[in-house]
Design a protein around this motif. Sequence first.
Motif, PDB file in Angstrom:
ATOM      1  N   MET A 139       0.966  -0.951  -0.193  1.00 55.28           N
ATOM      2  CA  MET A 139       0.345   0.262  -0.211  1.00 55.28           C
ATOM      3  C   MET A 139       0.768   1.495   0.050  1.00 55.28           C
ATOM      4  O   MET A 139       1.758   1.444   0.593  1.00 55.28           O
ATOM      5  N   PRO A 140       0.815   2.299  -0.748  1.00 55.57           N
ATOM      6  CA  PRO A 140       1.334   3.610  -1.256  1.00 55.57           C
ATOM      7  C   PRO A 140       0.769   4.316   0.779  1.00 55.57           C
ATOM      8  O   PRO A 140       0.784   4.023   1.147  1.00 55.57           O
ATOM      9  N   ASP A 141       1.884   5.395   0.726  1.00 57.95           N
ATOM     10  CA  ASP A 141       1.945   5.863   1.987  1.00 57.95           C
ATOM     11  C   ASP A 141       1.592   8.016   1.766  1.00 57.95           C
ATOM     12  O   ASP A 141       2.185   8.264   2.170  1.00 57.95           O
ATOM     13  N   GLU A 142       1.916   7.973   0.478  1.00 59.75           N
ATOM     14  CA  GLU A 142       1.598   9.277   0.068  1.00 59.75           C
ATOM     15  C   GLU A 142       0.114  10.366  -0.100  1.00 59.75           C
ATOM     16  O   GLU A 142      -0.593   9.252  -0.860  1.00 59.75           O
ATOM     17  N   PHE A 143      -0.361  11.085   0.418  1.00 63.66           N
ATOM     18  CA  PHE A 143      -1.377  12.058   0.633  1.00 63.66           C
ATOM     19  C   PHE A 143      -0.638  12.748   0.221  1.00 63.66           C
ATOM     20  O   PHE A 143      -0.323  13.652  -0.085  1.00 63.66           O
ATOM     21  N   MET A 144      -2.205  13.223  -0.839  1.00 62.59           N
ATOM     22  CA  MET A 144      -2.787  14.550  -1.116  1.00 62.59           C
ATOM     23  C   MET A 144      -3.208  14.822  -0.061  1.00 62.59           C
ATOM     24  O   MET A 144      -4.570  14.741  -0.207  1.00 62.59           O
ATOM     25  N   ILE A 145      -3.699  16.393   0.393  1.00 64.37           N
ATOM     26  CA  ILE A 145      -4.501  16.344   1.726  1.00 64.37           C
ATOM     27  C   ILE A 145      -4.751  18.519   1.073  1.00 64.37           C
ATOM     28  O   ILE A 145      -3.668  18.708   1.065  1.00 64.37           O
ATOM     29  N   HIS A 146      -5.572  18.401   1.022  1.00 65.37           N
ATOM     30  CA  HIS A 146      -6.498  20.011   0.499  1.00 65.37           C
ATOM     31  C   HIS A 146      -7.176  20.350   1.810  1.00 65.37           C
ATOM     32  O   HIS A 146      -7.755  20.039   2.295  1.00 65.37           O
ATOM     33  N   ALA A 147      -5.909  22.219   2.188  1.00 64.84           N
ATOM     34  CA  ALA A 147      -7.247  22.695   3.132  1.00 64.84           C
ATOM     35  C   ALA A 147      -8.603  22.930   2.273  1.00 64.84           C
ATOM     36  O   ALA A 147      -8.469  24.075   1.401  1.00 64.84           O
TER      37      ALA A 147
ATOM     38  N   LEU B 214     -15.543  23.813  -1.766  1.00 68.56           N
ATOM     39  CA  LEU B 214     -16.835  22.124  -2.370  1.00 68.56           C
ATOM     40  C   LEU B 214     -17.523  23.105  -2.882  1.00 68.56           C
ATOM     41  O   LEU B 214     -18.059  23.797  -1.844  1.00 68.56           O
ATOM     42  N   SER B 215     -18.449  22.502  -3.794  1.00 71.66           N
ATOM     43  CA  SER B 215     -19.611  22.767  -4.033  1.00 71.66           C
ATOM     44  C   SER B 215     -19.905  21.885  -4.792  1.00 71.66           C
ATOM     45  O   SER B 215     -19.525  20.690  -5.062  1.00 71.66           O
ATOM     46  N   THR B 216     -21.436  22.110  -4.993  1.00 74.27           N
ATOM     47  CA  THR B 216     -22.742  20.524  -5.182  1.00 74.27           C
ATOM     48  C   THR B 216     -23.043  21.231  -6.869  1.00 74.27           C
ATOM     49  O   THR B 216     -23.420  21.922  -7.148  1.00 74.27           O
ATOM     50  N   GLY B 217     -22.222  19.916  -7.813  1.00 70.98           N
ATOM     51  CA  GLY B 217     -23.041  20.276  -9.078  1.00 70.98           C
ATOM     52  C   GLY B 217     -23.616  19.025  -9.800  1.00 70.98           C
ATOM     53  O   GLY B 217     -23.973  18.225  -8.928  1.00 70.98           O
ATOM     54  N   PRO B 218     -24.225  19.242 -11.062  1.00 69.02           N
ATOM     55  CA  PRO B 218     -24.861  18.337 -11.661  1.00 69.02           C
ATOM     56  C   PRO B 218     -24.741  16.445 -10.716  1.00 69.02           C
ATOM     57  O   PRO B 218     -25.172  15.125 -11.529  1.00 69.02           O
ATOM     58  N   GLY B 219     -22.886  17.185 -11.837  1.00 68.00           N
ATOM     59  CA  GLY B 219     -22.232  15.373 -11.164  1.00 68.00           C
ATOM     60  C   GLY B 219     -21.665  15.011 -10.036  1.00 68.00           C
ATOM     61  O   GLY B 219     -21.091  14.190  -9.724  1.00 68.00           O
ATOM     62  N   GLY B 220     -22.129  16.084  -9.156  1.00 70.44           N
ATOM     63  CA  GLY B 220     -21.768  15.220  -7.457  1.00 70.44           C
ATOM     64  C   GLY B 220     -21.113  16.636  -6.747  1.00 70.44           C
ATOM     65  O   GLY B 220     -20.725  17.648  -7.320  1.00 70.44           O
ATOM     66  N   THR B 221     -20.015  16.577  -6.176  1.00 71.00           N
ATOM     67  CA  THR B 221     -19.581  17.126  -5.436  1.00 71.00           C
ATOM     68  C   THR B 221     -18.447  17.930  -6.127  1.00 71.00           C
ATOM     69  O   THR B 221     -17.449  16.714  -7.316  1.00 71.00           O
ATOM     70  N   LEU B 222     -17.948  19.110  -6.350  1.00 74.89           N
ATOM     71  CA  LEU B 222     -16.741  19.824  -7.440  1.00 74.89           C
ATOM     72  C   LEU B 222     -16.032  20.193  -6.232  1.00 74.89           C
ATOM     73  O   LEU B 222     -16.006  20.797  -5.305  1.00 74.89           O
ATOM     74  N   VAL B 223     -14.855  20.745  -7.198  1.00 72.82           N
ATOM     75  CA  VAL B 223     -13.358  21.059  -6.231  1.00 72.82           C
ATOM     76  C   VAL B 223     -13.000  21.934  -6.898  1.00 72.82           C
ATOM     77  O   VAL B 223     -12.486  22.230  -8.446  1.00 72.82           O
ATOM     78  N   SER B 224     -12.867  22.923  -5.997  1.00 75.52           N
ATOM     79  CA  SER B 224     -12.179  24.372  -7.423  1.00 75.52           C
ATOM     80  C   SER B 224     -10.884  24.302  -7.320  1.00 75.52           C
ATOM     81  O   SER B 224     -10.206  23.197  -7.077  1.00 75.52           O
ATOM     82  N   PRO B 225     -10.326  24.589  -8.390  1.00 79.22           N
ATOM     83  CA  PRO B 225      -9.552  24.231  -8.588  1.00 79.22           C
ATOM     84  C   PRO B 225      -8.249  24.850  -8.126  1.00 79.22           C
ATOM     85  O   PRO B 225      -7.517  24.517  -8.446  1.00 79.22           O
ATOM     86  N   ASP B 226      -8.502  26.155  -7.916  1.00 80.18           N
ATOM     87  CA  ASP B 226      -8.217  26.509  -6.624  1.00 80.18           C
ATOM     88  C   ASP B 226      -7.024  25.834  -5.511  1.00 80.18           C
ATOM     89  O   ASP B 226      -6.642  27.140  -4.789  1.00 80.18           O
ATOM     90  N   CYS B 227      -8.427  25.063  -5.210  1.00 80.36           N
ATOM     91  CA  CYS B 227      -7.492  24.551  -3.649  1.00 80.36           C
ATOM     92  C   CYS B 227      -6.643  23.932  -2.987  1.00 80.36           C
ATOM     93  O   CYS B 227      -5.993  23.177  -3.989  1.00 80.36           O
ATOM     94  N   PRO B 228      -6.446  25.005  -2.364  1.00 73.48           N
ATOM     95  CA  PRO B 228      -4.585  24.949  -1.665  1.00 73.48           C
ATOM     96  C   PRO B 228      -4.539  22.858  -1.596  1.00 73.48           C
ATOM     97  O   PRO B 228      -5.108  22.409  -0.884  1.00 73.48           O
ATOM     98  N   PHE B 229      -3.418  22.313  -1.456  1.00 78.15           N
ATOM     99  CA  PHE B 229      -2.875  20.530  -1.195  1.00 78.15           C
ATOM    100  C   PHE B 229      -1.264  20.708  -0.927  1.00 78.15           C
ATOM    101  O   PHE B 229      -0.496  21.648  -1.795  1.00 78.15           O
ATOM    102  N   VAL B 230      -1.047  19.642   0.162  1.00 77.68           N
ATOM    103  CA  VAL B 230       0.210  19.786   0.392  1.00 77.68           C
ATOM    104  C   VAL B 230       0.416  17.653  -0.271  1.00 77.68           C
ATOM    105  O   VAL B 230      -1.028  17.492  -0.121  1.00 77.68           O
ATOM    106  N   VAL B 231       1.501  17.443  -0.479  1.00 81.51           N
ATOM    107  CA  VAL B 231       0.945  16.086   0.209  1.00 81.51           C
ATOM    108  C   VAL B 231       2.815  15.670   0.567  1.00 81.51           C
ATOM    109  O   VAL B 231       3.572  16.858   0.771  1.00 81.51           O
ATOM    110  N   LYS B 232       1.556  14.791   1.628  1.00 80.79           N
ATOM    111  CA  LYS B 232       2.055  14.090   3.028  1.00 80.79           C
ATOM    112  C   LYS B 232       2.823  12.932   2.682  1.00 80.79           C
ATOM    113  O   LYS B 232       2.327  12.129   1.680  1.00 80.79           O
ATOM    114  N   ARG B 233       3.455  12.409   3.223  1.00 77.54           N
ATOM    115  CA  ARG B 233       3.498  10.528   3.374  1.00 77.54           C
ATOM    116  C   ARG B 233       3.716  10.301   5.261  1.00 77.54           C
ATOM    117  O   ARG B 233       3.814  10.895   5.788  1.00 77.54           O
ATOM    118  N   LEU B 234       2.473   9.628   5.160  1.00 77.22           N
ATOM    119  CA  LEU B 234       2.266   8.816   6.663  1.00 77.22           C
ATOM    120  C   LEU B 234       2.568   7.522   5.987  1.00 77.22           C
ATOM    121  O   LEU B 234       2.158   5.884   5.958  1.00 77.22           O
TER     122      LEU B 234
END
Length: 258
Positions: free
Chosen positions: A3-11, A16-36
């Motif tokens: 199992m991998p140990d790398e996570f992409m974690i979004h603030a 987050l919003s809801t659209g016709p296809g379900g949950t939508l994530v804003s393109p400018d949503c900040p994130f970090v990549v961390k290992r656990l």
Amino acid sequence: MSMPDEFMIHAAEGKLSTGPGGTLVSPDCPFVVKRLADPLNKSFEQVQRWIMEIFQLNEETHEITLQHILYVRNNLLAPPSTVLIDIIGDDSWRAFLNVAWRHVGAFILFVTWSAKKTTYVSKAIDGTTVADEDPAVTDESDDGSWPTCKHDKPCTIETLWDSQDQGQRVYCCPLFGDFKEDCGFTQWLDKELSGKATEHMNYLSDSVDSLQQQVDILKCELEELRCRHQKRSLGEAVISLGDEKTRPSQIRRLAKGN
């Protein structure tokens, strides 16, 4: 394969919003990549503390919400829709790891946080005990004006969903979702609910979250079974077609033998 140990974690606050296809994530949503290390053997509480350390949050003053997106396809001919799932305990944490690893191949977490309402106990001059609310969280404005934060910007309204302040609204710094820029200003908008009402809301909320988690996992498993059935049907059709192609030559060989 391990199992991998790398996570992409979004603030994800406000991203987050809801659209016709379900949950939508804003393109400018900040994130970090961390290992656990060894995520499958980490408890939900350990993961919560790990996330809070990443965003420099204090367990005594903040609550966090962990979520992930599940892709659900109700129709084989239609594109999958997206459902936002809460991770609320050890069972849902392990379900997230297994489903994400098997069907997405990546660990993507969405994190939001809210301020706790803290009570401090002090002693009056006569020796009696007095409960004072956290000075960082003030009462509603008496003059009815819209509050501004320490940046002198109009506040936004957030809803708290932790176990103590279920459903109560609070004025926050408009940069509440940005842990680096948030000035920490909060002010209560709703009056405090009774303990019994909060208890019932917590029970109903946990029940709904648990049932939704089970439904989404079952949908995912059903989709996998449908795909297997479709592949098996296609394989049987190919074998059947191959039998039909060889049958005339077999008949000719029988005729020659006669």
